[in-house]
Design a protein around this motif. Structure first.
Motif, PDB file in Angstrom:
ATOM      1  N   LEU A 121       0.931  -0.960   0.167  1.00  0.00           N
ATOM      2  CA  LEU A 121       0.409   0.618   0.158  1.00  0.00           C
ATOM      3  C   LEU A 121       1.041   1.157   0.059  1.00  0.00           C
ATOM      4  O   LEU A 121       0.565   2.558  -0.270  1.00  0.00           O
ATOM      5  CB  LEU A 121      -0.674  -0.259   1.131  1.00  0.00           C
ATOM      6  CG  LEU A 121      -2.014  -1.372   1.437  1.00  0.00           C
ATOM      7  CD1 LEU A 121      -2.736  -1.422   2.311  1.00  0.00           C
ATOM      8  CD2 LEU A 121      -2.840  -0.966  -0.095  1.00  0.00           C
ATOM      9  N   ASP A 122       2.054   0.960   1.164  1.00  0.00           N
ATOM     10  CA  ASP A 122       2.889   2.460   0.802  1.00  0.00           C
ATOM     11  C   ASP A 122       3.553   2.346  -0.545  1.00  0.00           C
ATOM     12  O   ASP A 122       4.495   3.582  -0.939  1.00  0.00           O
ATOM     13  CB  ASP A 122       3.671   2.501   1.939  1.00  0.00           C
ATOM     14  CG  ASP A 122       3.516   1.977   3.135  1.00  0.00           C
ATOM     15  OD1 ASP A 122       2.336   2.640   3.504  1.00  0.00           O
ATOM     16  OD2 ASP A 122       3.625   1.169   4.242  1.00  0.00           O
ATOM     17  N   LYS A 123       3.932   1.653  -1.122  1.00  0.00           N
ATOM     18  CA  LYS A 123       4.606   1.827  -2.724  1.00  0.00           C
ATOM     19  C   LYS A 123       4.100   2.730  -3.515  1.00  0.00           C
ATOM     20  O   LYS A 123       2.761   2.285  -3.986  1.00  0.00           O
ATOM     21  CB  LYS A 123       5.427   0.582  -3.471  1.00  0.00           C
ATOM     22  CG  LYS A 123       5.876  -0.779  -2.850  1.00  0.00           C
ATOM     23  CD  LYS A 123       5.986  -1.987  -3.280  1.00  0.00           C
ATOM     24  CE  LYS A 123       7.268  -2.176  -1.939  1.00  0.00           C
ATOM     25  NZ  LYS A 123       7.044  -3.876  -2.937  1.00  0.00           N
ATOM     26  N   PRO A 124       4.410   3.806  -3.896  1.00  0.00           N
ATOM     27  CA  PRO A 124       4.240   4.729  -5.056  1.00  0.00           C
ATOM     28  C   PRO A 124       3.708   4.136  -5.921  1.00  0.00           C
ATOM     29  O   PRO A 124       4.681   3.330  -6.010  1.00  0.00           O
ATOM     30  CB  PRO A 124       5.209   5.879  -4.909  1.00  0.00           C
ATOM     31  CG  PRO A 124       6.155   5.743  -3.476  1.00  0.00           C
ATOM     32  CD  PRO A 124       5.546   4.368  -3.609  1.00  0.00           C
ATOM     33  N   THR A 183       9.672   6.807   8.402  1.00  0.00           N
ATOM     34  CA  THR A 183       9.102   5.875   7.930  1.00  0.00           C
ATOM     35  C   THR A 183       8.425   4.675   7.615  1.00  0.00           C
ATOM     36  O   THR A 183       9.009   3.507   7.468  1.00  0.00           O
ATOM     37  CB  THR A 183       7.904   4.842  10.049  1.00  0.00           C
ATOM     38  OG1 THR A 183       7.025   5.816   9.323  1.00  0.00           O
ATOM     39  CG2 THR A 183       8.676   5.396  11.035  1.00  0.00           C
ATOM     40  N   ARG A 184       8.347   5.125   6.327  1.00  0.00           N
ATOM     41  CA  ARG A 184       7.552   4.689   4.914  1.00  0.00           C
ATOM     42  C   ARG A 184       7.570   4.627   3.658  1.00  0.00           C
ATOM     43  O   ARG A 184       7.368   3.705   3.059  1.00  0.00           O
ATOM     44  CB  ARG A 184       6.072   5.054   5.230  1.00  0.00           C
ATOM     45  CG  ARG A 184       4.569   4.744   6.463  1.00  0.00           C
ATOM     46  CD  ARG A 184       4.129   4.868   6.298  1.00  0.00           C
ATOM     47  NE  ARG A 184       2.900   4.785   5.370  1.00  0.00           N
ATOM     48  CZ  ARG A 184       2.336   5.328   4.904  1.00  0.00           C
ATOM     49  NH1 ARG A 184       1.092   6.549   5.732  1.00  0.00           N
ATOM     50  NH2 ARG A 184       0.904   4.593   4.476  1.00  0.00           N
ATOM     51  N   ASN A 185       8.308   5.591   3.477  1.00  0.00           N
ATOM     52  CA  ASN A 185       9.040   5.622   2.278  1.00  0.00           C
ATOM     53  C   ASN A 185      10.869   5.979   2.686  1.00  0.00           C
ATOM     54  O   ASN A 185      11.699   7.217   2.260  1.00  0.00           O
ATOM     55  CB  ASN A 185       8.464   6.990   1.718  1.00  0.00           C
ATOM     56  CG  ASN A 185       8.884   6.717  -0.292  1.00  0.00           C
ATOM     57  OD1 ASN A 185       9.191   6.352  -0.289  1.00  0.00           O
ATOM     58  ND2 ASN A 185       7.798   8.159  -0.033  1.00  0.00           N
ATOM     59  N   PRO A 186      12.060   5.106   2.669  1.00  0.00           N
ATOM     60  CA  PRO A 186      13.048   5.564   2.738  1.00  0.00           C
ATOM     61  C   PRO A 186      13.817   5.337   2.283  1.00  0.00           C
ATOM     62  O   PRO A 186      15.069   6.351   2.514  1.00  0.00           O
ATOM     63  CB  PRO A 186      13.369   4.287   3.015  1.00  0.00           C
ATOM     64  CG  PRO A 186      12.451   2.608   2.929  1.00  0.00           C
ATOM     65  CD  PRO A 186      11.125   4.088   3.049  1.00  0.00           C
TER      66      PRO A 186
END
Length: 251
Positions: free
Chosen positions: A4-7, A146-149
């Protein structure tokens, strides 16, 4: 990072245009640069001509206030113009107190040094300052931590760039503050206003354009609120349908 976090690829392709627009807005664009340069340029020009500290200071402060008034009349954002007024006002106070025209530039130099240190310290602490500045602009707030290193890494590189560029600028200006006369120092300072800034903004764009797209946390919150409303509506509808069944069983 979860799925879900991956653009998405489309979002990543659009990130360059979004980055350009966000940087332009965050740093004031061409108009913001003009408002930054004009007061100091007017001060050093008048002082070069007549060596009059008072008239130079009054002119610089006056044009700063005029720039704010113009923005107010045009109903435009005034944050950049107001920051210019405060900077000029502090410079005028310093110069008037000491009687040394060079002190007009001292508050701005100290601010630049403090900002350079802040960029470096926050990056070492794992919370790069440029991310704190641009996170709300990109509607990602602190999700990059935290979600997009990949994005956090880009912010760290950009903050290092800002910190080192501003430190290099200070390394030039502070010795000149002691050694050069007011006119020479003023013109060197004006010459160093825009180029380091543009270099830092360009490097920021390079790093962020190659980074993953920002996670729009505002859109996520809106989606969650909508889903919650739909769940409540479905539950209410289910309860409404079960009521007649219970009445029939009771009958």
């Amino acid at each position: 990072m979860t799925s879900l976090d991956k653009p998405t690829e489309d979002a990543q392709q659009d990130s360059r245009a979004v980055t350009e627009a966000a940087l332009f807005d965050a740093f004031g664009g061409v108009r913001g640069m003009v408002e930054t340069v004009v007061p100091g340029l007017l001060f050093v020009t008048i002082f070069t001509i007549n060596k009059d500290l008072h008239w130079s200071a009054i002119a610089a402060l006056g044009v700063s206030l005029l720039l704010v008034v113009v923005r107010l009349v045009m109903r435009d954002t005034v944050k950049h113009a107001f920051s210019g007024v405060f900077g000029v006002a502090f410079g005028v106070v310093f110069a008037m107190m000491t009687g040394n025209a060079k002190d007009f530039y001292l508050p701005g130099m100290l601010y630049t040094l403090g900002l350079a240190i802040a960029y470096i310290v926050t990056t070492l602490a794992g919370v790069p300052l440029i991310g704190l500045i641009l996170g709300p602009v990109f509607k990602e707030n602190l999700s990059w931590r935290t979600r997009n290193p990949g994005r956090k890494k880009a912010y760290a590189k950009a903050s290092w760039a800002w910190g080192l560029i501003l430190l290099a600028k200070c390394a030039v200006l502070f010795p000149l503050y002691w050694w050069a006369d007011t006119t020479q120092f003023g013109w060197v300072l004006i010459a160093l206003k825009i180029p380091p800034f543009l270099l830092a903004v360009w490097l920021t764009w390079v790093f962020l354009a190659k980074a993953p797209a920002p996670i729009d946390v505002f859109a996520e919150m809106e989606a969650e609120e909508k889903a919650e409303k739909e769940r409540k509506a479905a539950l209410a509808a289910e309860r409404g349908e079960s009521e007649p069944a219970r009445h029939r069983r009771g009958a």
